[in-house]
Design an enzyme around this catalytic site. Structure first.
Site, PDB file in Angstrom:
ATOM      1  N   HIS A  45      37.668  29.580  50.964  1.00  0.00           N
ATOM      2  CA  HIS A  45      38.598  30.037  49.929  1.00  0.00           C
ATOM      3  C   HIS A  45      37.978  31.148  49.076  1.00  0.00           C
ATOM      4  O   HIS A  45      38.636  32.131  48.751  1.00  0.00           O
ATOM      5  CB  HIS A  45      39.013  28.864  49.046  1.00  0.00           C
ATOM      6  N   GLU A  46      36.729  30.984  48.726  1.00  0.00           N
ATOM      7  CA  GLU A  46      36.055  31.941  47.840  1.00  0.00           C
ATOM      8  C   GLU A  46      35.791  33.286  48.522  1.00  0.00           C
ATOM      9  O   GLU A  46      36.034  34.333  47.938  1.00  0.00           O
ATOM     10  CB  GLU A  46      34.733  31.366  47.328  1.00  0.00           C
ATOM     11  N   SER A  47      35.235  33.262  49.743  1.00  0.00           N
ATOM     12  CA  SER A  47      34.770  34.513  50.346  1.00  0.00           C
ATOM     13  C   SER A  47      35.251  34.756  51.771  1.00  0.00           C
ATOM     14  O   SER A  47      34.951  35.806  52.338  1.00  0.00           O
ATOM     15  CB  SER A  47      33.237  34.529  50.368  1.00  0.00           C
ATOM     16  N   TYR A  58      44.343  27.879  42.314  1.00  0.00           N
ATOM     17  CA  TYR A  58      43.032  27.649  42.922  1.00  0.00           C
ATOM     18  C   TYR A  58      42.792  26.154  43.115  1.00  0.00           C
ATOM     19  O   TYR A  58      42.456  25.690  44.207  1.00  0.00           O
ATOM     20  CB  TYR A  58      41.976  28.266  42.000  1.00  0.00           C
TER      21      TYR A  58
END
Length: 190
Positions: free
Chosen positions: A85-87, A171
């Site tokens: 999800h982040e990168s 998120y």
């Protein structure tokens, strides 16, 4: 799996956002039936022991996530989902806000976690995992830990729960619901 789906703990509801969040709890590493992650390799810079030159070398991201999950007593599955999800598993990812690396650490957070090279995947994942584990121990529940990871613990504290910003709400909902779906799917296939 004999692991409990929920462990009773303190839960703080948001003051401003009128959403009904059902608390989600993380399996510990020992309880997790999800210690096997899809095989994924990333590249890191390392010093060649013979020539002392800096060279690129492959490392197993799956093993890195599992090792860090084990040392922080977290389910590796949540680290896998969070990192994607982040990168998108991009070691060189940089957000518009300045967060960097696989787990998108802000430079201040990375420094506070003892990171000397924020772009090193090993240091980045280690610090990101420790930071998530810190937030989980602090709040006792996945959604609040994710909110603190995204918006900072001061925002969670000041709102008495998940901050009402759309970014943080989305998120938290996205990652926690994927975690629950993945846990259910894997437990049904066993």
């Amino acid at each position: 799996s004999n692991a409990p789906s929920a462990i009773p703990t303190r839960y703080v509801k948001t003051k401003q956002a009128r959403l009904n969040w059902a608390p989600v709890y993380l399996y510990s590493f020992g309880e997790s039936a999800f210690q096997e992650l899809p095989s994924r390799t990333v590249w890191t810079s390392t010093r060649d022991p013979l020539t002392q030159e800096m060279v690129s070398a492959p490392i197993s991201l799956s093993e890195l996530l599992c090792d860090n999950a084990r040392s922080n007593d977290l389910d590796p599955l949540i680290l896998h989902i969070l990192t994607r999800h982040e990168s998108g598993f991009d070691t060189e990812a940089v957000s518009p806000a300045g967060a960097r690396g696989l787990m998108q650490l802000m430079p201040e957070t990375a420094a506070a976690m003892g990171v000397t090279d924020i772009d090193d995947p090993v240091q980045n994942v280690s610090a990101g995992t420790r930071y998530l584990a810190q937030q989980y121990r602090r709040y006792g529940e996945l959604q609040l830990a994710l909110a603190a990871y995204n918006a900072g613990p001061s925002a969670v504290d000041s709102f008495g729960g998940i901050p009402p910003s759309a970014e943080t709400q989305n998120y938290v909902a996205s990652i926690s619901s994927e975690y629950v779906r993945s846990r259910r799917k894997r437990s049904q296939s066993r």
